[in-house]
Enzyme design. Structure first.
Site, PDB file in Angstrom:
ATOM      1  N   CYS A 195      -0.109   3.837   2.619  1.00  0.00           N
ATOM      2  CA  CYS A 195       0.269   3.434   3.980  1.00  0.00           C
ATOM      3  C   CYS A 195       1.765   3.584   4.216  1.00  0.00           C
ATOM      4  CB  CYS A 195      -0.127   1.978   4.230  1.00  0.00           C
ATOM      5  SG  CYS A 195      -1.848   1.574   3.863  1.00  0.00           S
ATOM      6  N   ASP A 196       2.557   3.151   3.239  1.00  0.00           N
ATOM      7  CA  ASP A 196       4.001   3.016   3.456  1.00  0.00           C
ATOM      8  C   ASP A 196       4.864   3.904   2.569  1.00  0.00           C
ATOM      9  OD1 ASP A 196       3.350   1.049   5.278  1.00  0.00           O
ATOM     10  OD2 ASP A 196       3.565  -0.581   3.839  1.00  0.00           O
ATOM     11  N   CYS A 253       0.828  -1.208   0.000  1.00  0.00           N
ATOM     12  CA  CYS A 253       0.000   0.000   0.000  1.00  0.00           C
ATOM     13  C   CYS A 253       0.860   1.255   0.000  1.00  0.00           C
ATOM     14  CB  CYS A 253      -0.915  -0.014   1.223  1.00  0.00           C
ATOM     15  SG  CYS A 253      -1.885   1.478   1.459  1.00  0.00           S
TER      16      CYS A 253
END
Length: 300
Positions: free
Chosen positions: A132-133, A129
């Protein structure tokens, strides 16, 4: 005892809960991981009717709030089995639940490459993701594995924060929408390597590089990267439902648009069933159909 137990709190499951509660049925939603399912990994949805642009997480939150406001109960548990009978038994790791009908909306999980040491490197150089990251790789070099719409979305997001994004595509072309392909090709810091697959990860506790092979020339190469993002689709997790459904060789539960399984009183909706298209809109359509048919079954 519930009228309907819904396994999975993605778009299909939450829609089923909304329809079932509006029909006056008691509902329990069981979710093992993330409320909203795969759409929570989508930072921007531009093809969902009613919103020119909305994040998957925001859409999922709105759907969850709507289902709960209507009176649906929600619990966290991993379902390990569903047993048939006049009363359906849903077996979880934490408890056992009973209902007159069950809607399976278990969705699917991120597909892996299945290479050695992969699981150990997830979170240590392997991600799924970008929203997310992606921030962890500010100014660094990352690779994205895949060339469909999901991959292209990840690529464009990463290109905004990373020094360089290398795309590894197993085909000789990208398979996403033309508009997104054009956006990728317009970025100077994106390089696409075609007809190439990843054969190995390097690094024991954190990813250091990936080994590649060109499927047309058999030429092998090594690519040093700070991290990679796997964007090669999803796979269903339907093993827990094998006693009440028919599952294809690909792992999907057999059902058509009516969302009926081979077991009366057990219905299936969303990405975990056999279907041509797996989109948020089609998952929601499944959720509505499954709930309506479950209510019809209960009222018969």
């Amino acid at each position: 005892m519930y009228d309907i137990i819904i396994v999975g709190a993605g778009p299909a499951g939450l829609t089923a809960a909304i329809y079932a509660r509006r029909a006056g049925k008691t509902v329990l939603i069981l979710e093992k991981d993330t409320f909203g399912g795969q759409i929570t990994f989508s930072p921007k949805l531009e093809n969902y009717p009613g919103f020119q642009e909305i994040s998957g997480n925001e859409l999922a939150q709105k759907m969850l709030e709507q289902a709960m406001a209507l009176g649906a109960d929600v619990d966290m548990d991993t379902v390990t089995d569903v047993l048939d009978g006049e009363v359906k038994t849903v077996v979880g790791e934490a408890a056992t639940y009973e209902a007159k009908a069950v809607v399976i909306a278990a969705g699917a999980k991120h597909r892996r490459l299945g290479l050695p040491n992969e699981e150990n490197l997830i979170g240590n150089g392997i991600s799924f993701c970008a929203v997310c990251d992606g921030a962890f790789y500010q100014g660094q070099h990352v690779a994205v594995i895949g060339g469909g719409n999901t991959a292209l979305q990840e690529i464009l997001l990463l290109a905004e924060v990373c020094r360089k994004v290398t795309v590894v595509q197993n085909l000789a072309f990208l398979t996403g929408e033309a508009k997104m392909i054009e956006a990728v090709q317009a970025k100077d810091n994106i390089e696409v390597i075609y007809s190439t697959v990843v054969t190995a990860y390097e690094g024991e506790t954190s990813l250091e590089a990936i080994r590649l092979i060109n499927t047309e020339t058999n030429e092998e190469s090594r690519l040093e990267v700070d991290g990679i993002f796997l964007a090669i689709g999803t796979v269903p997790e339907n093993g827990a439902y094998q006693h009440v459904t028919k599952i294809t060789e690909q792992g999907y539960i057999e059902a058509d648009e009516r969302c009926l399984t081979c077991t009366p009183g057990v219905f299936v909706a969303g990405d975990c069933r056999t279907k041509t298209y797996r989109q948020v809109a089609t998952a929601i359509a499944d959720g509505a159909a499954a709930a309506l048919n479950a209510c019809r079954y209960l009222d018969a």
